[in-house]
Every structure is written in C-alpha cells, then in structure tokens.
Design an enzyme around this catalytic site. Sequence first.
Site, mmCIF file in Angstrom:
data_model
loop_
_atom_site.group_PDB
_atom_site.id
_atom_site.type_symbol
_atom_site.label_atom_id
_atom_site.label_comp_id
_atom_site.label_asym_id
_atom_site.label_seq_id
_atom_site.Cartn_x
_atom_site.Cartn_y
_atom_site.Cartn_z
ATOM 1 N N LYS A 111 16.375 -43.436 6.689
ATOM 2 C CA LYS A 111 15.902 -42.532 5.644
ATOM 3 C C LYS A 111 15.888 -41.107 6.197
ATOM 4 O O LYS A 111 15.080 -40.772 7.059
ATOM 5 C CB LYS A 111 14.499 -42.905 5.179
ATOM 6 C CG LYS A 111 13.969 -41.973 4.077
ATOM 7 C CD LYS A 111 12.473 -42.073 3.904
ATOM 8 C CE LYS A 111 11.944 -41.064 2.890
ATOM 9 N NZ LYS A 111 12.389 -39.675 3.104
ATOM 10 N N GLU B 244 9.727 -38.153 18.418
ATOM 11 C CA GLU B 244 9.657 -36.768 18.878
ATOM 12 C C GLU B 244 9.083 -35.983 17.723
ATOM 13 O O GLU B 244 9.605 -36.015 16.611
ATOM 14 C CB GLU B 244 11.041 -36.258 19.279
ATOM 15 C CG GLU B 244 11.018 -34.920 19.996
ATOM 16 C CD GLU B 244 11.314 -33.755 19.085
ATOM 17 O OE1 GLU B 244 10.383 -32.948 18.850
ATOM 18 O OE2 GLU B 244 12.448 -33.640 18.602
ATOM 19 N N CYS C 266 12.150 -27.649 16.826
ATOM 20 C CA CYS C 266 10.955 -28.173 17.497
ATOM 21 C C CYS C 266 10.682 -27.401 18.776
ATOM 22 O O CYS C 266 9.544 -27.315 19.230
ATOM 23 C CB CYS C 266 11.137 -29.648 17.826
ATOM 24 S SG CYS C 266 11.679 -30.670 16.458
ATOM 25 N N GLY D 163 9.951 -35.838 13.502
ATOM 26 C CA GLY D 163 9.268 -35.224 12.372
ATOM 27 C C GLY D 163 7.914 -34.707 12.807
ATOM 28 O O GLY D 163 7.690 -34.392 13.978
ATOM 29 N N GLY E 44 1.545 -35.358 12.406
ATOM 30 C CA GLY E 44 0.662 -36.059 11.488
ATOM 31 C C GLY E 44 1.295 -37.304 10.901
ATOM 32 O O GLY E 44 0.663 -38.370 10.835
ATOM 33 N N VAL E 45 2.537 -37.188 10.465
ATOM 34 C CA VAL E 45 3.235 -38.349 9.905
ATOM 35 C C VAL E 45 3.397 -39.432 10.962
ATOM 36 O O VAL E 45 3.164 -40.618 10.705
ATOM 37 C CB VAL E 45 4.609 -37.926 9.333
ATOM 38 C CG1 VAL E 45 5.446 -39.148 8.964
ATOM 39 C CG2 VAL E 45 4.426 -37.034 8.111
ATOM 40 N N GLU F 27 1.364 -25.104 14.628
ATOM 41 C CA GLU F 27 2.823 -25.113 14.468
ATOM 42 C C GLU F 27 3.177 -24.602 13.077
ATOM 43 O O GLU F 27 2.785 -25.186 12.072
ATOM 44 C CB GLU F 27 3.388 -26.516 14.667
ATOM 45 C CG GLU F 27 4.910 -26.533 14.601
ATOM 46 C CD GLU F 27 5.485 -27.947 14.677
ATOM 47 O OE1 GLU F 27 6.554 -28.101 15.295
ATOM 48 O OE2 GLU F 27 4.883 -28.867 14.109
#
Length: 545
Positions: free
Chosen positions: A213, A294, A328, A266, A269-270, A426
């Site tokens: 995905k 990561e 990132c 990503g 938090g996710v 961030e």
Amino acid sequence: MLKGFFNVPEPVNEPVLNYGPRSLERAALQAALAEGRAQQIDIPMYIGGEEVRTGTLREIRPPHDHQHLLATYHWGDKSHVNAAIDAALAAKADWENLPWEQRAAIFLKAAELIAGPYRAKINAATMLGQSKNAYQAEIDAACEFIDFLRFNVRYMTEIYQQQPPVSGKGIWNRVEQRPLEGFVFALTPFNFTAIAGNLPSSAAMMGNVVVWKPADTQIYAANVVMQIFKEAGVPDGVINLIYADGPEVGDVVFNHPDFAGIHFTGSTGVFQNIWKTIGTNIHKYKTYPRIVGETGGKDFVLAHPSANPDVTAVALLRGAFEYQGQKCSAASRAYIPASLWPAVKEHVVREMATFKMGPTEDFENFINAVISEVSFDKLAKYIDDAKADDSVELIAGGGHDKTKGWFIEPTVIRVDDPYYVTMCTELFGPVLTVYVYEDDQWDEILNIVDKTSIYALTGAIISQDRYAIAEATQRLRNAAGNFYVNDKPTGAVVGQQPFGGARGSGTNDKAGSMVNLLRWVSPRTIKETFDPPKDYRYPFLTPEH
C-alpha cells in the site's frame, strides 16, 4: 533442475545524469513530462493477475499545479485487502520454490529497465506527482531505485553463502534461509519513489509475497513501478498493489493469522500505533512478525567554531531545502557558533535570494511545491506563529501561497530557546531553525543536540578541528544513525551509506544493506550425520574391569 554456484554481476552505483541544456536525457525527460501532462490516465489496483477497477475514483493532481488533473485511481476497501492477501498466499509456494538466481534475474532486469527505457517515464512521474525537480527525481526514482535492486541482489547471495564454519568428522552442517511463513505488508511513503519500490521488492527478492500500500500522494509513480515489476517478470500475486483507507487496511492485515512482517517508512506516530496493534494481536499470528520501520527525523547540523562558514552555509542550503525539506534526513535544526553566525547568515541569505520556485517542468526552479494542502496548511501555521513570536527572528523567507500550487517559501528562523517548538517538532518542509550558541558553550551544546529531539536519524558536524570531530562523533553516537562529517545530513547512497536511525526514527534496519534483507528470511539449520551411532552407550559408561 539445473544446479550451479552462480556469481551475480558486480553491483555499481548508477551514474547520475546531469540533464544539462541540449543533453539527450533532458530532451527525453521533457518529452515524458509533456506526455504525462497531455493525458489523464486511469490507474487500477494490481491484485494477483488482475487490474482491479472499482469505479470509486480519486484524483491525482501535481502539487505545483493543483488545477491540472493527471490521473484518477480506483479506491478499494477491505474486500480488496483480503483479495490481495489471498492472491499473495496463492503465489507463495511457487515463488519461494523458484531458484534464487531466477528471482535475482527478475530484479536485475527491473534495474536495467529503469536505467534504460523507463528512466524518463519514472522520473517524469515522480516530478509530476510528487513535485520533485529533475535532479531530485533522477537521484531518487532512477539511481537510488536501481542501486537498491542491484546491491540487494548481491546482498542476497552473500546471505545465502553464509554457512557454519565447522562441520565435525562425519557431519555436514548447513544453513538455509527460508522466506517468512506468511505474507509481508509494505507500507510506503510519498517522498521517495525508490523507497516505494524497495520496500516491497527487497522482501519479495528473498522469496516472500507482498501486499503493498503506497501513500495516496505517490500512487502516480507507484503505478509506473508496478509496470516495471510486471515487465521484469515478477509473477502474478507476488507483489499486490492496493489503494484503500489506512485503518481499514490495517484492520485486515494485522488481524490475519498469516501476517508475517511489515516493511514501513512513514511517521513515528503511525508506526508506534502499528506496533501496538501487532502486540495486541500477537496471539493470532502463526509466527512472530518482523517489524521493520524507518520513521521520522529532526536532523541537525552542528558547526564548531573552527568550521568553514561557506561549507556550513552550503550544508544548510542543500540539506534543508532540497526537495522542499521533505526528506526524512533533511536538516531542520542548526547550531552555529556566534563567531561564525554573521558570515554563515550572510551566505545563506544571499544564496536563498537566488532560489527560483515554481513547477518542476521548468528546469530553472530549485524549489517546488510541498506534497499536499494538509502539509501546506501545517507548515504555514508554524511559519506564521514564528513570525508573530517576538523571541523569533525571521532570517529569510516566510511566505506561502496556494493559489496555483502548495508553495512554501524556504524559510530560516533564529531562536533564543534551543528547545523552541520548531527545534523539536518534525515539520517535514522547507523550514530551518537556527540556534546561535556562544563559542565557549561547545560542551553544553553537544548535550543539547543529543537531548533535544526524540529522533535519531541523521546529523552532521562541520569542523576543521579533529579533536572536536572526534568528540562530537563519540558524544552524539546515539543521536543519529547516519552521521556526516563536513557534509550535509542528506543524500545517503546505497552500497556506501546504509540508511536508518534509532530512537524515535525507527528500527535502524539499514535500507541498502545486508542487514535489511536478513529481516525477510528465517534461517533453518540442517545437521546431517553420515555414520550415526547405533548404541546409546557412551565410552565413559564402560566398567574398568
């Protein structure tokens, strides 16, 4: 079946094309951009051997030209997630039993397709869909993706070659590397097409089957990646590409007994929520899943009083503002000694005045749009809050306009508080926060750099003093998984600087190295005894008389 010990081609980093005026690559890329803008394509999901069209359409528009429609794609639901898992599991036996050199050949072919006939197409898709300029697209969608494929094939062979160093008399010890028992879920970000290609392909290369995905904002280029995989010969069902609501996808994937691992890039938090969900459901799985991620970064540039001010300024300009700071690894906090600040500031302000901002199709633009309106609104608020704060000095930039595209002007602010919100949070955009420290505060500033952020992805030390470099390298050893000396903190190259960080930045499984591929196999030790004993008695049991 043919047998042999095969050597794969020696991997080399793909040369970066320069796209200068009147070059062949520039003409090819401009033609691909024009072709992309001239049509509105229909993008399906790829499940098993089927191109799945649901009729529930969503739109793709260039971030730098949100009035222009590039494509529509078909939105799925839980039924499509289940179908993708079923297709993957159906393909698993044939794929994992395919000789490793056949898998290697598929992905080596994919690398050559990207280097040749698909180069302009995949770069153009990345420029149009993700608003990367020609150079940023080239080093990402073409070169880094090619490097991932070539070097991963080499790492795969090195893993397979690792065998027990000793076999006792009459014994043969060997190790085989099995694919994981189940399917791997690849969840990929918007900002790098190479990452979107590497996360599913690295797991598949090791014999796994994958449900992939991508971020909604990267689907335009993901579609090209899938076309490349299919042309290279990836069998139906080995990599399944779906588009659906994240929580709905997770509800199916993380409750499935055959879930065997996630390859993720990503937000922190996710990823933390995913980890919690996996922990809650751990009793449901046939095997303990591999969790590889990561995540975020709040990456620093630390200048020592001995630093060259021009080197420092360029590290900030490139590190903070290439691809609008949406890496990132992008420099987003800087620590500059007071003695150097006037010269660094003058250089940064002078050069930022030469930045051109606009659509990617105009090759003179160094700065393009941020990825979405959500990102734009977030960044605009942080910038406006900083401009309204009397304790913050606006050094350069500060503007934003979403009339035509999601354009955030590259912005530099100076703060008096080293823990000001934009030093810690961030932002993922072209905003650099500078803290100026007194030259005699070197020891204190090392502690501040180390403790300011939850993240630990990349960082850089700029210095001409080897003692200072050595001290910073030691003191900041846990503050960055990729640490740069006299360079910007971005631009890791596969095969040269394996990439990843720890703390809040992820599991540090180092994409672009053997370490990452080891996560997608499960070793089995085989001991074979050629003349096994036929009596249970050991010699010590024999009586003396």
